[in-house]
Design a protein around this motif. Structure first.
Motif, PDB file in Angstrom:
ATOM      1  N   ILE A  14       0.864  -1.184   0.000  1.00 28.23           N
ATOM      2  CA  ILE A  14       0.000   0.000   0.000  1.00 28.23           C
ATOM      3  C   ILE A  14       0.900   1.234   0.000  1.00 28.23           C
ATOM      4  O   ILE A  14       1.698   1.431   0.916  1.00 28.23           O
ATOM      5  CB  ILE A  14      -0.911   0.013   1.232  1.00 28.23           C
ATOM      6  N   ARG A  15       0.797   2.062  -1.025  1.00 24.65           N
ATOM      7  CA  ARG A  15       1.647   3.235  -1.168  1.00 24.65           C
ATOM      8  C   ARG A  15       0.999   4.426  -0.451  1.00 24.65           C
ATOM      9  O   ARG A  15      -0.127   4.810  -0.759  1.00 24.65           O
ATOM     10  CB  ARG A  15       1.873   3.536  -2.645  1.00 24.65           C
ATOM     11  N   VAL A  16       1.723   4.999   0.512  1.00 19.47           N
ATOM     12  CA  VAL A  16       1.161   6.027   1.393  1.00 19.47           C
ATOM     13  C   VAL A  16       1.916   7.349   1.248  1.00 19.47           C
ATOM     14  O   VAL A  16       3.150   7.368   1.187  1.00 19.47           O
ATOM     15  CB  VAL A  16       1.208   5.561   2.863  1.00 19.47           C
ATOM     16  N   LEU A  17       1.157   8.450   1.207  1.00 20.84           N
ATOM     17  CA  LEU A  17       1.722   9.797   1.213  1.00 20.84           C
ATOM     18  C   LEU A  17       1.374  10.454   2.544  1.00 20.84           C
ATOM     19  O   LEU A  17       0.214  10.413   2.981  1.00 20.84           O
ATOM     20  CB  LEU A  17       1.140  10.614   0.059  1.00 20.84           C
ATOM     21  N   LEU A  18       2.356  11.071   3.214  1.00 19.36           N
ATOM     22  CA  LEU A  18       2.153  11.743   4.497  1.00 19.36           C
ATOM     23  C   LEU A  18       2.043  13.253   4.272  1.00 19.36           C
ATOM     24  O   LEU A  18       2.937  13.853   3.677  1.00 19.36           O
ATOM     25  CB  LEU A  18       3.325  11.472   5.437  1.00 19.36           C
ATOM     26  N   VAL A  19       0.941  13.856   4.730  1.00 17.18           N
ATOM     27  CA  VAL A  19       0.751  15.302   4.583  1.00 17.18           C
ATOM     28  C   VAL A  19       0.476  15.897   5.956  1.00 17.18           C
ATOM     29  O   VAL A  19      -0.617  15.736   6.513  1.00 17.18           O
ATOM     30  CB  VAL A  19      -0.407  15.628   3.617  1.00 17.18           C
TER      31      VAL A  19
ATOM     32  N   ASP B 144       5.342  -4.626   6.574  1.00 15.56           N
ATOM     33  CA  ASP B 144       5.682  -5.347   5.346  1.00 15.56           C
ATOM     34  C   ASP B 144       4.823  -4.951   4.150  1.00 15.56           C
ATOM     35  O   ASP B 144       5.274  -5.030   2.999  1.00 15.56           O
ATOM     36  CB  ASP B 144       5.553  -6.864   5.579  1.00 15.56           C
ATOM     37  N   ASP B 145       3.576  -4.522   4.415  1.00 12.33           N
ATOM     38  CA  ASP B 145       2.647  -4.272   3.312  1.00 12.33           C
ATOM     39  C   ASP B 145       2.383  -2.791   3.072  1.00 12.33           C
ATOM     40  O   ASP B 145       1.488  -2.434   2.312  1.00 12.33           O
ATOM     41  CB  ASP B 145       1.318  -4.995   3.569  1.00 12.33           C
ATOM     42  N   ILE B 146       3.160  -1.903   3.725  1.00 14.89           N
ATOM     43  CA  ILE B 146       2.952  -0.468   3.569  1.00 14.89           C
ATOM     44  C   ILE B 146       4.265   0.213   3.198  1.00 14.89           C
ATOM     45  O   ILE B 146       5.307  -0.068   3.787  1.00 14.89           O
ATOM     46  CB  ILE B 146       2.393   0.157   4.862  1.00 14.89           C
ATOM     47  N   GLU B 147       4.205   1.106   2.213  1.00 19.85           N
ATOM     48  CA  GLU B 147       5.391   1.835   1.773  1.00 19.85           C
ATOM     49  C   GLU B 147       5.099   3.336   1.758  1.00 19.85           C
ATOM     50  O   GLU B 147       4.143   3.782   1.115  1.00 19.85           O
ATOM     51  CB  GLU B 147       5.789   1.385   0.370  1.00 19.85           C
ATOM     52  N   VAL B 148       5.867   4.117   2.488  1.00 21.34           N
ATOM     53  CA  VAL B 148       5.733   5.575   2.453  1.00 21.34           C
ATOM     54  C   VAL B 148       6.466   6.079   1.214  1.00 21.34           C
ATOM     55  O   VAL B 148       7.691   5.958   1.116  1.00 21.34           O
ATOM     56  CB  VAL B 148       6.303   6.227   3.728  1.00 21.34           C
TER      57      VAL B 148
ATOM     58  N   PRO C  34      -0.304   2.866  17.184  1.00 22.81           N
ATOM     59  CA  PRO C  34       0.339   2.627  15.878  1.00 22.81           C
ATOM     60  C   PRO C  34      -0.214   1.434  15.110  1.00 22.81           C
ATOM     61  O   PRO C  34      -0.425   1.521  13.892  1.00 22.81           O
ATOM     62  CB  PRO C  34       1.810   2.419  16.261  1.00 22.81           C
ATOM     63  N   GLU C  35      -0.462   0.340  15.805  1.00 21.62           N
ATOM     64  CA  GLU C  35      -1.001  -0.827  15.106  1.00 21.62           C
ATOM     65  C   GLU C  35      -2.408  -0.551  14.596  1.00 21.62           C
ATOM     66  O   GLU C  35      -2.795  -1.024  13.519  1.00 21.62           O
ATOM     67  CB  GLU C  35      -1.011  -2.041  16.050  1.00 21.62           C
ATOM     68  N   ALA C  36      -3.169   0.248  15.360  1.00 23.40           N
ATOM     69  CA  ALA C  36      -4.515   0.605  14.915  1.00 23.40           C
ATOM     70  C   ALA C  36      -4.452   1.496  13.681  1.00 23.40           C
ATOM     71  O   ALA C  36      -5.299   1.408  12.784  1.00 23.40           O
ATOM     72  CB  ALA C  36      -5.273   1.304  16.038  1.00 23.40           C
ATOM     73  N   LEU C  37      -3.437   2.359  13.606  1.00 21.44           N
ATOM     74  CA  LEU C  37      -3.264   3.202  12.428  1.00 21.44           C
ATOM     75  C   LEU C  37      -2.963   2.348  11.206  1.00 21.44           C
ATOM     76  O   LEU C  37      -3.504   2.592  10.119  1.00 21.44           O
ATOM     77  CB  LEU C  37      -2.148   4.212  12.657  1.00 21.44           C
ATOM     78  N   ALA C  38      -2.108   1.364  11.364  1.00 24.20           N
ATOM     79  CA  ALA C  38      -1.794   0.470  10.242  1.00 24.20           C
ATOM     80  C   ALA C  38      -3.054  -0.260   9.782  1.00 24.20           C
ATOM     81  O   ALA C  38      -3.297  -0.405   8.576  1.00 24.20           O
ATOM     82  CB  ALA C  38      -0.720  -0.533  10.652  1.00 24.20           C
ATOM     83  N   ARG C  39      -3.871  -0.701  10.745  1.00 24.96           N
ATOM     84  CA  ARG C  39      -5.126  -1.370  10.381  1.00 24.96           C
ATOM     85  C   ARG C  39      -6.059  -0.395   9.661  1.00 24.96           C
ATOM     86  O   ARG C  39      -6.765  -0.780   8.722  1.00 24.96           O
ATOM     87  CB  ARG C  39      -5.807  -1.938  11.625  1.00 24.96           C
ATOM     88  N   ALA C  40      -6.061   0.870  10.112  1.00 25.22           N
ATOM     89  CA  ALA C  40      -6.913   1.877   9.477  1.00 25.22           C
ATOM     90  C   ALA C  40      -6.494   2.097   8.019  1.00 25.22           C
ATOM     91  O   ALA C  40      -7.345   2.207   7.133  1.00 25.22           O
ATOM     92  CB  ALA C  40      -6.832   3.190  10.251  1.00 25.22           C
TER      93      ALA C  40
END
Length: 214
Positions: A7-12, A30-34, A113-119
């Motif tokens: 999952i490709r993520v952008l931080l704003v 493992d499944d998230i990339e900033v 943090p784990e809840a954020l990843a789940r979100a």
């Protein structure tokens, strides 16, 4: 080359320390990339158009173009990114405009943090995600938004709406009701048209306010 399984993520966010903290945590998933960062709404829109992320973590209060206006701009550009609002602001006057602008979810900066990843995974899968206290803040009647039009829904459409309110994706609704995904999409379109709503996030909120679903 991008990994299609991530999952490709952008931080704003206008606070560098917040962005650094989010990146530090998310880069070990493992499944998230900033894939990028932005420090205000205008830069966030530009980066979202350039990078085409799957999910944008968007702060609300930022200098210049704020998160809500940035979200509206992205929707106007038909950018497909799912936007998850991450903020320390809890006032209803902030929550409601963000969701009406098309946010796919809303969590607070003190989220586990784990809840954020789940979100992130949840909104990427097509779900509408709200923290319980945010949902409670939205239970009071709002002007417009399809009030009084629920009677025009068929029984099947009410079943689909209840599952939307439960955070189900079209695929999950199709499985639960033994329908094709195409049929579910048609029901969703009819629901939005009859209730005069813009998207399934607004449909979920309408359902909650009117006692449909869990």
């Amino acid at each position: 080359m991008a990994d299609p399984g991530r999952i490709r993520v952008l931080l704003v966010d206008d606070h560098q320390v917040v962005r650094r903290g989010l990146r530090t945590f998310l880069q070990v998933q493992d499944d998230i990339e900033v894939v990028g960062e932005a420090s205000d709404g205008e830069e966030g829109v530009a980066r979202a158009e350039e990078l085409r992320p799957d999910v944008v973590l968007m702060d609300v209060k930022m200098p210049g173009l704020d998160g809500i206006e940035a979200l509206r701009t992205l929707r106007g550009l038909d950018n497909p990114a799912r936007v998850l609002i991450v903020t320390s602001f809890t006032e209803k006057r902030t929550v409601v405009p963000a969701l009406r602008a098309g946010a796919a979810g809303y969590v607070y900066k003190d989220v586990d943090p784990e809840a954020l990843a789940r979100a992130i995974r949840s909104v990427h899968s097509g779900h509408v995600l709200l923290q319980p206290e945010v949902a409670l803040a939205l239970l009071s009647p709002e002007e417009g938004g399809g009030q009084g039009r629920g009677g025009s829904l068929t029984e099947r459409e009410r079943e689909v709406l209840a599952l939307i309110a439960d955070g189900r994706s079209n695929r999950e609704i199709a499985r639960a009701l033994v329908l094709s995904e195409k049929t579910v999409k048609t029901h969703v379109s009819n629901i939005l048209m009859k209730l005069d709503l813009a998207d399934r996030t607004q449909a979920a909120l309408w359902a909650v306010r009117h006692g449909i679903g869990a």
